[in-house]
Design an enzyme around this catalytic site. Sequence first.
Site, mmCIF file in Angstrom:
data_model
loop_
_atom_site.group_PDB
_atom_site.id
_atom_site.type_symbol
_atom_site.label_atom_id
_atom_site.label_comp_id
_atom_site.label_asym_id
_atom_site.label_seq_id
_atom_site.Cartn_x
_atom_site.Cartn_y
_atom_site.Cartn_z
ATOM 1 N N ASP A 53 -4.982 7.572 -19.071
ATOM 2 C CA ASP A 53 -3.535 7.491 -18.834
ATOM 3 C C ASP A 53 -2.981 6.075 -18.754
ATOM 4 O O ASP A 53 -1.769 5.889 -18.752
ATOM 5 C CB ASP A 53 -3.156 8.245 -17.551
ATOM 6 C CG ASP A 53 -3.873 7.712 -16.318
ATOM 7 O OD1 ASP A 53 -4.594 6.706 -16.428
ATOM 8 O OD2 ASP A 53 -3.726 8.317 -15.241
ATOM 9 N N ARG A 280 2.189 8.867 -11.812
ATOM 10 C CA ARG A 280 2.273 9.281 -13.209
ATOM 11 C C ARG A 280 3.594 9.967 -13.512
ATOM 12 O O ARG A 280 4.469 10.104 -12.655
ATOM 13 C CB ARG A 280 1.114 10.229 -13.515
ATOM 14 C CG ARG A 280 -0.256 9.570 -13.609
ATOM 15 C CD ARG A 280 -0.574 9.229 -15.044
ATOM 16 N NE ARG A 280 -0.497 10.447 -15.831
ATOM 17 C CZ ARG A 280 -1.475 11.358 -15.903
ATOM 18 N NH1 ARG A 280 -2.601 11.151 -15.263
ATOM 19 N NH2 ARG A 280 -1.315 12.454 -16.620
#
Length: 662
Positions: A53, A280
Amino acid sequence: MAEDNHSSESHTDVLIIGAGPSGLMAAYWMARCGVRARIIDKNSTKVFTGQADGLRIRTLEIFDSIGFQHRVQHEGHVAVEANFWVPSPDGKLFRQGPFCSSKVNESPFHNMLLSQGRIERFLIDSIKEHSDLEVERGVIAETFEYDETLNDDPIAYPITVKLRTLGENEVNSPGGSGGESPQSVPSGLDRSNILPDDWDDLIQKSRSQQTKTETVKTKYLIGCDGAHSWTRKQVGIPLEGSSTDHIWGVIDVIPVTDFPDIRRLGTVTNAAGTILVIPRERQLVRLYVPVQVVDAASNANIRFNRSSITPEMIKERVQAILKPYTFDYKICDWWTAYQIGQRIAPTFTKDDRVFLAGDAVHTHSPKVGLGMNMSMQDGFNIGWKVALVVAGVANPAILSTYNTERQILAEMLLDFDRHWSGLFTENRPPEGGPGKTESMVKVVESFEDFADGLKAFYGASPLVCKLDNDQDPILGYGLVPGERFPPVKLRKQADGNTQWTTRTFESDGRFRLVILAGDVRDATQKQRVETLSQFLSGQLKEKVSPLNRYAAIPGRFKSLIEVVTIHSAPWNETEFFDFPEILRKLDPTMGWDYGKIWCDDACIWDRDCNGKGYEKWGVDRTRGGVLIIRPDQYIGWVGEFEYIDEMTQYLDGVLIRAVCGQ
């Protein structure tokens, strides 16, 4: 297994094994350059949840050159500041920070966080924009043959691979909720938690119960098939290194907590261990947490039993480390467990016919946030080189630069990981907390140029013309062969609109001849620009213009070299038609090419366009200079206007002469 219901033989110029980020990046170049290629993957679908990520600055610049950085910017979470929570002498947690890089404005972009699944989506869409190349899913390679006697023949197909299409009961889907038992559709995934552009990929396409085999002959093979790479094993390249005795859990959740920094990048340390907190997209937070220590006396190469780790165990460890703050969750998007280790292959290529990228040649712990970046940049590097060689426009000698350019960076990656991961696993007493923070900051600062891609450390090669002394640059301290072109925002001379150079130098397979024209109001400088333009237009006696000297890809561009001019005179004191016609060529249908001439001048309505590009590059605003930028935006050659022979010599070593060239 059922008997084969179909078997065939085919040829392709490039076969890519593995459709993760590195494989898709390599496939992008095949699409852009019109190369006949195939890309296969054993999984039935792309990644949807979990996996990598972290997105570093240089990766985002590459995305901009491809054309989808705006999508990342829209969906991702910016991460430029970090806080470190450590215990005080009385055992309570307190915040140290925020800490922010001193180089945070070295690029148009800032480090971001976004699921690997979304990056794969954007790359797949970019490939579709330029070709009909599609990922062949549920396909594995079973046998490999390599005829080394054909290696020096550029039109031969020395590699033979047998492919098999998997049956319904064999095919896997990535991105399930932890464990090692993949499911046909990742657990918990439906239209409610997948973005609409992924819906079509969510449902596995129907397959025949029987398998299909195919023999494929190829010129080049690129293995992007992960840490247990089948491709690497076929060519006998080992993965050298070892694992530590620490087991870590990773979990993506929507947290329910009173911890004040749950939406801020950072770490939390106390006597129970250290957590890495990564905010996130979609309210998700990723947490890295130590969950187990295996017997250090056992063989470190034996894989640990992942089934012994559960999400509940990971949650309990998080709760223990965050105390006195509370932590819980109702939604878990993904989780897994891993054993820290650093491994690297001694070479990334076999005879410059088989290439390995990403986890196939370097593995490390995911906490440094570099794995996907390094993998994609591997694929980006080898992709354009193979594509141009196959297209018949680049010298095969450039293929050897892949190993020399990328392996040194992989070694630096593992060194970074050893320093960084060691700070998470060392057993310091609670009162040592502040010292740990200082150590973490020091490690980050020491590796910052490398980690963010601000420096590439590419050495001299056919693609990089280095000076004997890099401390004495020809043009300016900011323009170093082997490093990225430092991005600036410029004004288009024709209309005054602004654009970052990361987008101007589009990743389309072309080299850029960048003319830093300097102050064209100066009569002497204007004459220098006109003389160079005469060379480019073929008007100098016994000098062949590089625009006509080299082969081009049919149906793509008339020349593999694009000329881009950037002058330093005030925008409103200069006109588009002041420049020689070769720098702003006329198309009978589309008119003048207004995107070829740019101005390094401040724009009152765009704060990023400050007119300081020449200063950033260290270039004299009057005299300017000339440079050649490779298709991947790294500088290949720099020189003065008068160095046309040296420029030609560099290009002759890289590109193939046109049949009609002299």
